[in-house]
Each structure stands twice: as C-alpha cells, then as structure tokens.
Design an enzyme around this catalytic site. Sequence first.
Site, PDB file in Angstrom:
ATOM      1  N   SER B 154       0.839  -1.201   0.000  1.00 15.32           N
ATOM      2  CA  SER B 154       0.000   0.000   0.000  1.00 15.32           C
ATOM      3  C   SER B 154       0.876   1.255   0.000  1.00 15.32           C
ATOM      4  O   SER B 154       1.788   1.355  -0.820  1.00 15.32           O
ATOM      5  CB  SER B 154      -0.938  -0.060   1.210  1.00 15.32           C
ATOM      6  OG  SER B 154      -1.932   0.918   1.149  1.00 15.32           O
ATOM      7  N   ASP B 320      -8.712  -6.269  -4.831  1.00 17.89           N
ATOM      8  CA  ASP B 320      -8.300  -4.981  -4.258  1.00 17.89           C
ATOM      9  C   ASP B 320      -8.841  -3.857  -5.145  1.00 17.89           C
ATOM     10  O   ASP B 320      -8.350  -3.650  -6.249  1.00 17.89           O
ATOM     11  CB  ASP B 320      -6.770  -4.938  -4.189  1.00 17.89           C
ATOM     12  CG  ASP B 320      -6.265  -3.652  -3.540  1.00 17.89           C
ATOM     13  OD1 ASP B 320      -7.073  -2.745  -3.241  1.00 17.89           O
ATOM     14  OD2 ASP B 320      -5.033  -3.563  -3.314  1.00 17.89           O
ATOM     15  N   HIS B 353      -8.016  -5.060  -0.474  1.00 16.88           N
ATOM     16  CA  HIS B 353      -6.715  -4.431  -0.223  1.00 16.88           C
ATOM     17  C   HIS B 353      -5.995  -5.069   0.962  1.00 16.88           C
ATOM     18  O   HIS B 353      -4.777  -5.204   0.970  1.00 16.88           O
ATOM     19  CB  HIS B 353      -6.934  -2.938   0.023  1.00 16.88           C
ATOM     20  CG  HIS B 353      -5.673  -2.137   0.107  1.00 16.88           C
ATOM     21  ND1 HIS B 353      -4.772  -2.065  -0.931  1.00 16.88           N
ATOM     22  CD2 HIS B 353      -5.161  -1.385   1.101  1.00 16.88           C
ATOM     23  CE1 HIS B 353      -3.756  -1.289  -0.578  1.00 16.88           C
ATOM     24  NE2 HIS B 353      -3.964  -0.866   0.648  1.00 16.88           N
ATOM     25  N   ASP B 354      -6.754  -5.468   1.962  1.00 15.13           N
ATOM     26  CA  ASP B 354      -6.170  -6.084   3.159  1.00 15.13           C
ATOM     27  C   ASP B 354      -5.435  -7.386   2.877  1.00 15.13           C
ATOM     28  O   ASP B 354      -4.703  -7.878   3.748  1.00 15.13           O
ATOM     29  CB  ASP B 354      -7.269  -6.369   4.190  1.00 15.13           C
ATOM     30  CG  ASP B 354      -7.352  -5.268   5.242  1.00 15.13           C
ATOM     31  OD1 ASP B 354      -6.555  -4.306   5.167  1.00 15.13           O
ATOM     32  OD2 ASP B 354      -8.212  -5.374   6.137  1.00 15.13           O
TER      33      ASP B 354
END
Lengths: 380, 380
Positions: B154, B320, B353-354
């Site tokens: 990220s 994501d 995204h995690d």
Amino acid sequence: MQDSSSIGIVTPQVAHFSTPLKLKSGAVIESYDLVYETYGTLNADKSNAILICHALSGNHHVAGYYTEHDKAPGWWDNMIGPGKPIDTDQFFVIGVNNLGGCHGSTGPASINPKTGKPFGASFPVVTVEDWVNSHALLADQLGIFQFAAVVGGSLGGMQALQWTLAFPDRVSNALVIAAAPNLTAQNIAFNDVARQAILTDPDFHGGDFYAHDVKPKRGLRLARMLGHITYLSGDVMGTKFGRLLRSGIFNYGFDVEFEIESYLRYQGDKFAGTFDANTYLLMTKALDYFDPTHHHQNGSLSDALKPATANFLVVSFTTDWRFAPERSREIVQALLDNERNVSYAEITSSHGHDAFLIVDPYYHDLVHAYMNNISLGAAK
Amino acid sequence: MQDSSSIGIVTPQVAHFSTPLKLKSGAVIESYDLVYETYGTLNADKSNAILICHALSGNHHVAGYYTEHDKAPGWWDNMIGPGKPIDTDQFFVIGVNNLGGCHGSTGPASINPKTGKPFGASFPVVTVEDWVNSHALLADQLGIFQFAAVVGGSLGGMQALQWTLAFPDRVSNALVIAAAPNLTAQNIAFNDVARQAILTDPDFHGGDFYAHDVKPKRGLRLARMLGHITYLSGDVMGTKFGRLLRSGIFNYGFDVEFEIESYLRYQGDKFAGTFDANTYLLMTKALDYFDPTHHHQNGSLSDALKPATANFLVVSFTTDWRFAPERSREIVQALLDNERNVSYAEITSSHGHDAFLIVDPYYHDLVHAYMNNISLGAAK
C-alpha cells in the site's frame, strides 16, 4: 425555464390523510400529508397513470418548472415530458414525496399536531413497504386503481418492485432501474458511515436540532460527500477530475488541492444547507431494511417475487458499483424462475449509479420503446 | 505471545537526528527522532539488510512481541521471522515509524523543543519522498549503504518505489505490494471525506486539540470506518457479514441492526482511542501527493521510472479495488518500457486491499521464493 421540451410550469398539490397509517415497524402515523405533482391528463378509464418513485434525495418535483425564472427543472425532466421517453402526451404521470421526506410530505421536520413541535427523533422509521402502502392510498384518493406503470431508479426501483409484490393487480408494468433486490453488506456499511456522521454531529441533538435552531450540517455534508463517491464510477471521476490540481501546484496544506476535493465539498455544502438530516437518516434506513427475501426460506428471491404479476423492464448500468448489474440480474433471474414477462437491458455507461438520471440515447430510446408498447397495449 | 514461529521478544530503538531535514514542501524539521526495530543479524559486509515501509496506520513494530503477555505481534509477523517469507535467519530486517507518525518517531503529538508544546497543526506536511530521505539517513547511521530489498504494501509500496527513484544505487530489490503509482480521483475523494470528518470535528481545534485535553474521536472514528470499507472487498464483506442481523430481527431504530455496522463501529472506536488524528491527516496527504509522474511530460510513468535500476517484485490482489491490479500493471509496464527486471504476480484473493496483510500460501510462497533468490544472489 430554458427547456422548451419541458412540460412547463407545474404546481405541487397536497393530499391529506386522516386515517392512521400502521407502519411496518408497528408504529402508527395518526394523520399525514403527501405532496405530489401530476403531469399530463388522466384518461377517461383512468388506465394511463404512471407513478414515479423517488430515490434517497429526490422528491415529488420530477419534471417541469415552478416559475419562469427557475434555473433547474424537476429531477427527471429529461425522462418525463411531452414526446419524452415517459410521454406526458400519452400518460398521466404522478410524482410524490415520500413520507418522512423534507419537501412537503409529513416528515421529521413537520409539526407534530400532538405537541405543536417538530417530530424530530420521534418520527418513526419508515420502510419501502410503508411508502408503497401510502402511495396506494394516494392512488385511491385520485381514483386510480391500476397504474399503467410504476417507475423508479435506485431506492425508487425498490419501491416499483415492492408495488408488484404488495399490489400485484394494481400495477401493469414495473420499471426497475439501477436497483437491487436488497443492499449488500458494503452498501449498508456506506450507509452506516453516513448515519454515524450525522448521529455523532454535536448539532444533531438526538434528532431534535430544530429546537436548538441549528442543523447538523457537518454530518450531513460528510454523508453527502461520501454518497457522491458511490454515485459516480471511478472511471468518470478519473476522466472528469483525475489528479487535476485547483491551483496547478501542491500547496502542502489542508485546503483544497485537487479539483475532486473542491467538487465533493461543494456538493456536500450545498446539500447540507437544504436537506433535512433526519430525512437522510430515514431514507438510508429504508434502503437497509428493504429485502423481499427476508422471510423466505433460504432467502430465495424466486420465492419472494412469486406474487409479482406485472410485466417488468429491468435496467442496469455497466459502471454502477453501488447497485451493480449482477444485482439487477438477480431480479431478472427470479422473475424468469416464475415465468414472468421481463425485459432486461444492461446499458454501457461510464457514469456509475448516476447514469439512471443522465441522458443516454440508447437508455432513453429503450424506455421510450417500452412505454410506447404499454400505451399500444392500453389502446387495445 | 502465542506463536512459537515468531521472532520472539523485540525492543524498539530510537535514532536521533540533529541535522535539519528539508522537506519537499520547503519546510524544515530542525531535529527529530525515528523509532525503529531490527530483527536478525546484519552480516559482515552489511549486504543482507531489508527495510520494511509501513502503510497508513502501521508503524515500526513489524514483527515479534514486546512482552511475553502481548496478545498480538507486530503487524506483519506472518511475513517476517525465522523461516518466514522474509526470513530473519538470513536477513537483517528493519522496521521504522515514519516521520509524522504517532508511535515514537517525531510527529504532531511530539513536543516541539522551540515551544515546549506539542507541534499540533504546526507539524509540516510530510511526503513519501521525505520519508525515504529520512530512512536513508537512518540507514547511514546504521552503516548500511545498500538494502538487499526495500519492501512495502500500500503506502509502504509507494515508499519502496520511491527508494528506487531517489537512491537507485542503494536498493537491490524493491517489493511493491498492493500499491499504485499514484492515487486516482476516487482514492483522493475517500481520503478527503476522511480528512473532512477530522478537520470539522469540533474537538479537532485546528489540530491543537492536545492543549484542550480532548481528541477528535468522532472524526477519526468516521475516517477509520470509511477506510475499512475500502480495505475490504465487497465479496469478503458479503461472505463475512452479508445481511446478518445483530439480534435476529429488525428493531427499526438507529442502534446496530446489521453485524457489518457492529464491526465497523468497533473498528472505528478502537482506532479513535489510540491513533493520533493529525498523523492520520498527514498519512492521507502523503498518499495524495505521491506521484512520480508529476513533473514528467504527459505524466509518463515510463519516463518517471527511468532512474530505477533495482529488480522488482510487484504484487497485486484480484479483489483490491483501493489499489486495483491495473494500477500495479501500470508500474510493471513502465518498468518493462525501461527494460528493467520485474516479476509480477496477481494473486487471486477475496480479501480486497487487506489481502497483503493476510496469510495466503501462494502469496507467501512467492515472496519466500523471491527473497531466497536474493540471498543466493548475495552469496555469489
């Protein structure tokens, strides 16, 4: 008033209801008003009535202008008017502000006759089912038994769907546009952030801010900013704003740097100055609760939609990620499982959820053709 | 401490810097501390150092436990430790809290030596470039000239990318995971809603809330709730929460109805009680500003990445939507345009995204294999 193709000057009317309305929650509204507008002429056998259901921030002012000097017409003026897809030369079109709204129908900001003060937090939670029931009572008052079509986008589409379930013999056609059979967890999550923004605004005062002569503008502004992100596609945001800077350079501060920030803050401020925060809360709750599958075994949508006998036009938009095309396809599949008459179109659009409000030749031609077909049917 | 595969008990260290640091904005930080942790042993020729860059809410505590009784290890303990993908038996791993952070490095809550009060609003905006510059100075202090790899997910991935541009000869490999070359308008929009939630919280006091003995918890809570929606995929939210009700029935009120609401509010409350609101603002700003293409003609990423000479592993995750795979592919394409050595993997994952923080055998095996290859290279 700049658009000569518009229906022109329109005037809202008010219907009063003095018979108590029992809501889905069990609460009762003793008496209430519904504000509505009509365009076109109801034919002799009252078979050409169309009901337009509004979405989260919409209202009864669907088409036309209030005065010669109005800058903007009703919210769906591009769809409804003489010669338009929903043609007011053929149809008698009704727009109604939902119960709990803030544009004239009884809502949280209305005076509670029992207390002489605004309802505020005491206004009950209203559901899609309650709206449809109250709109049916309005139809009764207008002497309309069956609608040629009930039409709505987004939350309005949910109302059109609910009409076919609650009053199957009172709706010939349902136009369910940019809608979903129920909200996803992600949809609910966005709604809850918006609600928490309002509920935790110190100016909210537990919903009774009217007495404090303030508005929870901070919270409502955030809710609207967030909402706007979900109405637009990432693509259209990229094309329209991208990484465009307000002043051409980085200023390394917390004022507007990017044009997208300017746009969102402007939209948020404008909305927070005019809309009622309690109404916003109620509208998001109605979205959350709507779920025809709720009491059906295994949550079967096919079982849930069995009562619907209307003909359907279901429309979705490719870049709508709030109510994605696959959600519309669920509705279509459930209707087909019941051997119902359903047309489905997935419109290629870059505009995201907002696409249902925007002029697109293919989309408008499609609705026009579908509506023409209804009128031919009625003429038989 | 429950995980025997962990690096075990770790202790943070503090590096002090008394030479003023000129920031990208033009502002200067006169002196500052960086808090960091190291795991494993630096080899004799100092060629086995790995720098881990953290994301928005991360910090220097990347792996291991502080005490025997700690319930949770560092934030990337599943990735870093003995025998793990980034193997502390082979590598000397450094985690560092970014400037502007709230976990020990100098940030808005730190005491400004000039005033004897917290920096608050006077703490300057810091950028990815500033962080990389300050981390290079930390490397100097530790006697490390070249990193075997700089690794980040990220916002951390943006730092890894920036390392290859600012100090091409100081980084052999860059692992750029779940990142993007810059934010989209939609990304910036979400950040701005989060910032506006904090900035308009009456307890924010223009950033100087420390003096008022309050925290802008309402705003920070909203920011975190919103953030969480964007970290998760719609799919995983649907699978984990769906329309699950807290009490099994609709209560028609504004308390928690759906489990997803409970989850988000809990995450928001937890975060708002511990994280610094000014740091949150700064981290989102660093995200917004990062854009290697900013001063390149036509915004060409290929031109922008020309200086990078490192070998790259770029990883993205299919669901994501915050930093979508196509954004990673832009980085890959730009590196290929420059005939750089780049491996790319698009990991199938439902976690959004995690996913970069979650154990996934294929993802971890891939990183393990890539890192093993580095160590073999170093042994030549």
